[in-house]
Design a protein around this motif. Structure first.
Motif, PDB file in Angstrom:
ATOM      1  N   GLU A 108      17.689  53.315  34.261  1.00 45.61           N
ATOM      2  CA  GLU A 108      17.799  53.709  32.846  1.00 45.61           C
ATOM      3  C   GLU A 108      19.122  53.242  32.234  1.00 45.61           C
ATOM      4  OE1 GLU A 108      16.391  57.822  31.583  1.00 45.61           O
ATOM      5  OE2 GLU A 108      18.540  58.059  31.360  1.00 45.61           O
ATOM      6  N   LYS A 109      20.196  53.251  33.036  1.00 50.09           N
ATOM      7  CA  LYS A 109      21.513  52.845  32.551  1.00 50.09           C
ATOM      8  C   LYS A 109      21.775  51.350  32.764  1.00 50.09           C
ATOM      9  CE  LYS A 109      22.686  57.023  31.384  1.00 50.09           C
ATOM     10  NZ  LYS A 109      22.802  57.410  29.955  1.00 50.09           N
ATOM     11  N   GLY A 110      20.775  50.623  33.227  1.00 45.95           N
ATOM     12  CA  GLY A 110      20.920  49.178  33.380  1.00 45.95           C
ATOM     13  C   GLY A 110      21.735  48.768  34.595  1.00 45.95           C
ATOM     14  N   HIS A 111      21.864  49.648  35.605  1.00 41.23           N
ATOM     15  CA  HIS A 111      22.633  49.301  36.799  1.00 41.23           C
ATOM     16  C   HIS A 111      21.812  48.477  37.792  1.00 41.23           C
ATOM     17  CE1 HIS A 111      25.982  51.693  35.574  1.00 41.23           C
ATOM     18  NE2 HIS A 111      25.353  52.855  35.682  1.00 41.23           N
ATOM     19  N   ALA A 112      20.497  48.684  37.807  1.00 38.97           N
ATOM     20  CA  ALA A 112      19.627  47.919  38.718  1.00 38.97           C
ATOM     21  C   ALA A 112      18.832  46.926  37.883  1.00 38.97           C
ATOM     22  CB  ALA A 112      18.688  48.862  39.460  1.00 38.97           C
ATOM     23  N   LEU A 113      18.921  45.653  38.249  1.00 38.76           N
ATOM     24  CA  LEU A 113      18.286  44.603  37.452  1.00 38.76           C
ATOM     25  C   LEU A 113      17.354  43.757  38.323  1.00 38.76           C
ATOM     26  CD1 LEU A 113      21.380  43.392  35.382  1.00 38.76           C
ATOM     27  CD2 LEU A 113      19.580  44.994  34.683  1.00 38.76           C
ATOM     28  N   PRO A 114      16.421  43.076  37.695  1.00 39.35           N
ATOM     29  CA  PRO A 114      15.515  42.200  38.444  1.00 39.35           C
ATOM     30  C   PRO A 114      16.290  41.164  39.265  1.00 39.35           C
ATOM     31  CG  PRO A 114      14.745  42.482  36.194  1.00 39.35           C
ATOM     32  CD  PRO A 114      16.098  43.123  36.253  1.00 39.35           C
ATOM     33  N   GLY A 115      15.784  40.899  40.458  1.00 40.66           N
ATOM     34  CA  GLY A 115      16.378  39.868  41.301  1.00 40.66           C
ATOM     35  C   GLY A 115      17.612  40.313  42.060  1.00 40.66           C
ATOM     36  N   GLN A 116      18.073  41.535  41.814  1.00 42.39           N
ATOM     37  CA  GLN A 116      19.276  42.012  42.485  1.00 42.39           C
ATOM     38  C   GLN A 116      18.953  42.642  43.840  1.00 42.39           C
ATOM     39  OE1 GLN A 116      21.322  44.721  39.799  1.00 42.39           O
ATOM     40  NE2 GLN A 116      22.537  43.040  38.966  1.00 42.39           N
ATOM     41  N   ILE A 117      20.019  42.827  44.638  1.00 43.99           N
ATOM     42  CA  ILE A 117      19.948  43.621  45.862  1.00 43.99           C
ATOM     43  C   ILE A 117      20.759  44.886  45.618  1.00 43.99           C
ATOM     44  CG2 ILE A 117      20.587  43.749  48.298  1.00 43.99           C
ATOM     45  CD1 ILE A 117      20.136  40.700  48.432  1.00 43.99           C
ATOM     46  N   VAL A 118      20.069  46.015  45.636  1.00 41.98           N
ATOM     47  CA  VAL A 118      20.686  47.307  45.318  1.00 41.98           C
ATOM     48  C   VAL A 118      20.424  48.263  46.474  1.00 41.98           C
ATOM     49  CG1 VAL A 118      20.621  49.295  43.754  1.00 41.98           C
ATOM     50  CG2 VAL A 118      20.444  46.972  42.829  1.00 41.98           C
ATOM     51  N   ILE A 119      21.454  49.000  46.859  1.00 38.68           N
ATOM     52  CA  ILE A 119      21.279  50.020  47.900  1.00 38.68           C
ATOM     53  C   ILE A 119      21.621  51.387  47.340  1.00 38.68           C
ATOM     54  CG2 ILE A 119      21.751  48.430  49.801  1.00 38.68           C
ATOM     55  CD1 ILE A 119      24.568  49.779  49.982  1.00 38.68           C
ATOM     56  N   GLY A 120      21.062  52.415  47.945  1.00 41.48           N
ATOM     57  CA  GLY A 120      21.381  53.782  47.555  1.00 41.48           C
ATOM     58  C   GLY A 120      21.291  54.685  48.761  1.00 41.48           C
ATOM     59  N   ALA A 121      22.210  55.621  48.862  1.00 43.47           N
ATOM     60  CA  ALA A 121      22.155  56.573  49.965  1.00 43.47           C
ATOM     61  C   ALA A 121      21.152  57.668  49.611  1.00 43.47           C
ATOM     62  CB  ALA A 121      23.541  57.145  50.239  1.00 43.47           C
ATOM     63  N   ASP A 122      19.918  57.243  49.477  1.00 43.58           N
ATOM     64  CA  ASP A 122      18.782  58.129  49.223  1.00 43.58           C
ATOM     65  C   ASP A 122      17.514  57.314  49.476  1.00 43.58           C
ATOM     66  OD1 ASP A 122      18.101  60.927  47.601  1.00 43.58           O
ATOM     67  OD2 ASP A 122      16.556  59.387  47.417  1.00 43.58           O
ATOM     68  N   SER A 123      16.568  57.900  50.176  1.00 46.78           N
ATOM     69  CA  SER A 123      15.414  57.133  50.639  1.00 46.78           C
ATOM     70  C   SER A 123      14.547  56.588  49.507  1.00 46.78           C
ATOM     71  CB  SER A 123      14.559  57.990  51.574  1.00 46.78           C
ATOM     72  OG  SER A 123      14.180  59.188  50.941  1.00 46.78           O
ATOM     73  N   HIS A 124      14.548  57.238  48.344  1.00 50.53           N
ATOM     74  CA  HIS A 124      13.681  56.776  47.256  1.00 50.53           C
ATOM     75  C   HIS A 124      14.337  55.735  46.344  1.00 50.53           C
ATOM     76  CE1 HIS A 124      11.525  60.489  48.517  1.00 50.53           C
ATOM     77  NE2 HIS A 124      10.505  59.653  48.404  1.00 50.53           N
ATOM     78  N   THR A 125      15.390  55.099  46.846  1.00 47.58           N
ATOM     79  CA  THR A 125      16.007  53.988  46.116  1.00 47.58           C
ATOM     80  C   THR A 125      15.024  52.837  45.919  1.00 47.58           C
ATOM     81  OG1 THR A 125      18.147  54.635  47.042  1.00 47.58           O
ATOM     82  CG2 THR A 125      18.013  52.435  46.121  1.00 47.58           C
ATOM     83  N   CYS A 126      13.978  52.803  46.717  1.00 44.28           N
ATOM     84  CA  CYS A 126      12.942  51.770  46.570  1.00 44.28           C
ATOM     85  C   CYS A 126      12.250  51.815  45.208  1.00 44.28           C
ATOM     86  CB  CYS A 126      11.905  51.901  47.679  1.00 44.28           C
ATOM     87  SG  CYS A 126      11.213  53.565  47.839  1.00 44.28           S
ATOM     88  N   THR A 127      12.517  52.835  44.415  1.00 43.20           N
ATOM     89  CA  THR A 127      11.900  52.988  43.089  1.00 43.20           C
ATOM     90  C   THR A 127      12.083  51.748  42.204  1.00 43.20           C
ATOM     91  OG1 THR A 127      12.361  55.367  43.190  1.00 43.20           O
ATOM     92  CG2 THR A 127      11.858  54.460  41.027  1.00 43.20           C
ATOM     93  N   TYR A 128      13.259  51.109  42.269  1.00 39.82           N
ATOM     94  CA  TYR A 128      13.592  50.028  41.324  1.00 39.82           C
ATOM     95  C   TYR A 128      12.857  48.722  41.643  1.00 39.82           C
ATOM     96  CZ  TYR A 128      17.493  53.263  42.148  1.00 39.82           C
ATOM     97  OH  TYR A 128      18.244  54.372  42.441  1.00 39.82           O
ATOM     98  N   GLY A 129      12.095  48.726  42.724  1.00 35.08           N
ATOM     99  CA  GLY A 129      11.262  47.560  43.017  1.00 35.08           C
ATOM    100  C   GLY A 129      10.249  47.290  41.919  1.00 35.08           C
TER     101      GLY A 129
END
Length: 419
Positions: A108-129
């Motif tokens: 929502e805040k534009g931190h995760a963008l298409p084509g990027q590699i993003v990690i999160g210390a939470d299992s549902h970080t896969c949401t941004y796929g």
């Protein structure tokens, strides 16, 4: 090495500047990283224990207080203070209580963008796929090392493809699709795989509905749940950032470990029964089971579209006298939109209780722990024993429409009669 690549192989190849393929272990620059209040305190302690004294790029780091928001105890308050002090010291992005759930805020805040590699210390970080971002959950230690170095190691996953065909029946939503897929593949059916979703059903869904499916990819063990970036998703991203981005599509002839095709034209609303997410039945097999609590919210189904669906059913009606309905909007922005549209008023007038945007009821930290022997109908993504804070309660998972209809009747109810 094959020249035909999956989405994951293309993203990693471009980041590394050379061709890579599934199975290879690499160290790669991470574009963004996130931690929430359940995992960040340990990441901070690890960061300090390894002697790190600098974050590689503070603009690429965000902390979110969402699992215990606001703090329910003195001990948690101390952990929140640790996060605030660390963030102030290193000047990272920080989202405090009331801002929302990490998996809503990061895209929502534009931190995760298409084509990027993003990690999160939470299992549902896969949401941004859902917006073509290779995003995945990691442990606190991995987050700590990535904060210090800007890099992380990955084993590039094998890919499987899931194609959804047919037409979406009335009363069947993306949550029903996700539960149906998990039922067919099982809770371990995609362990450490990159899942690519495609087909006319995916194309027909809103971006918010696509987030629900990518979010639940990890419930069948997947590393990431990727979708192509069509015009609908591209516009969604551009409304939230001025940053440049690049999207990736799989090559014709890319190698998939398995390809699944599902025609969902005759699908019923689905329910995951206690105590596993893949214990799924059509709603006609579980109708009539009494419920004592409903939960509308979470990173799976707490977005504005979900609240609209529930409010359209509950408007000018009352929830059953023996049922509590808890509503936790996914973010402050979602809450404000829902207020402006009269959704919150409709839900409260129907008998719902609205709590601060956050994860509390889903993870059982506060804001709605069920009692012994009670049944809960929830829009969340997990129904493990004890998930909502009581291992003697029973959690059923369904769509926002199913939760709303069930809360009216005090029992699991097919929502199609209200649509």
């Amino acid at each position: 090495m094959s020249t035909c690549k999956t989405i994951s192989e293309k993203i990693f190849s471009d980041h590394l500047g050379r061709d890579v393929e599934a199975g290879e272990i690499v160290i790669v620059d991470v574009d963004f990283m996130m931690g929430q209040d359940g995992t960040t305190p340990l990441a901070i302690k690890t960061f300090e224990n390894v002697g790190a004294n600098k974050i590689s790029n503070p603009e690429k780091v965000a902390f979110v207080i969402d699992h215990n928001a606001p703090s329910p105890s003195e001990k948690v308050s101390a952990l929140h203070k640790l996060m605030r002090d660390f963030s102030n010291k290193y000047n990272t992005n920080f989202y405090d209580i009331g801002e929302g759930i990490c998996h809503q805020l990061i895209p929502e805040k534009g931190h995760a963008l298409p084509g990027q590699i993003v990690i999160g210390a939470d299992s549902h970080t896969c949401t941004y796929g859902a917006i073509n971002c290779f995003s995945t959950g990691v442990g606190s230690t991995d987050l700590a090392i990535a904060m210090a170095s800007g890099k992380l190691w990955f084993k590039i996953p094998e890919s499987i493809k899931i194609i959804l065909e047919g037409s979406l029946p009335t009363g069947v939503f993306s949550k029903d699709l996700a539960l149906y897929i998990i039922k067919n593949l099982s809770a371990n059916g995609a362990t450490y795989k990159a899942v690519e979703f495609e087909g006319p059903i995916i194309d027909s869904l809103s971006v918010e509905a696509r987030f629900t499916i990518s979010n639940m990819s990890v419930e069948m063990g997947a590393k990431v749940g990727l979708m192509r970036l069509d015009k609908k998703a591209e516009n969604w991203v551009k409304e939230r950032t001025n940053s440049q981005f690049k999207s990736y599509e799989p090559d014709e002839g890319a190698k998939y470990e398995k390809i699944y095709k599902f025609d969902v034209s005759n699908l019923e609303p689905q329910i995951a029964k206690p105590h596993t997410v893949d214990n799924v039945s059509p709603i006609t097999e579980v109708e009539g089971i009494p419920i004592q609590q409903g939960l509308l919210g979470t990173c799976t189904n707490g977005r504005i579209e979900d609240l609209r669906i529930a409010a359209s059913i509950l408007k000018d009606k009352k929830i059953h006298k023996n049922v509590r309905l808890i509503v936790a909007p996914a973010s402050k922005d979602t809450l404000l939109k829902a207020m402006n549209e009269g959704i919150i008023q409709s839900l409260i007038q129907a008998g719902a209780t609205v709590v601060a945007p956050g994860c509390g009821p889903c993870v059982g930290t506060h804001n709605g722990v069920p009692s012994d022997g009670e049944n809960v109908i929830s829009t969340a993504n997990r129904n493990f024993k004890g998930r909502m804070g009581n291992n003697k309660a029973f959690i059923y998972l369904g769509s926002p429409a199913t939760v709303a209809a069930s809360c009216i009747e005090g029992k699991i109810t097919d929502p199609r009669k209200y649509l």
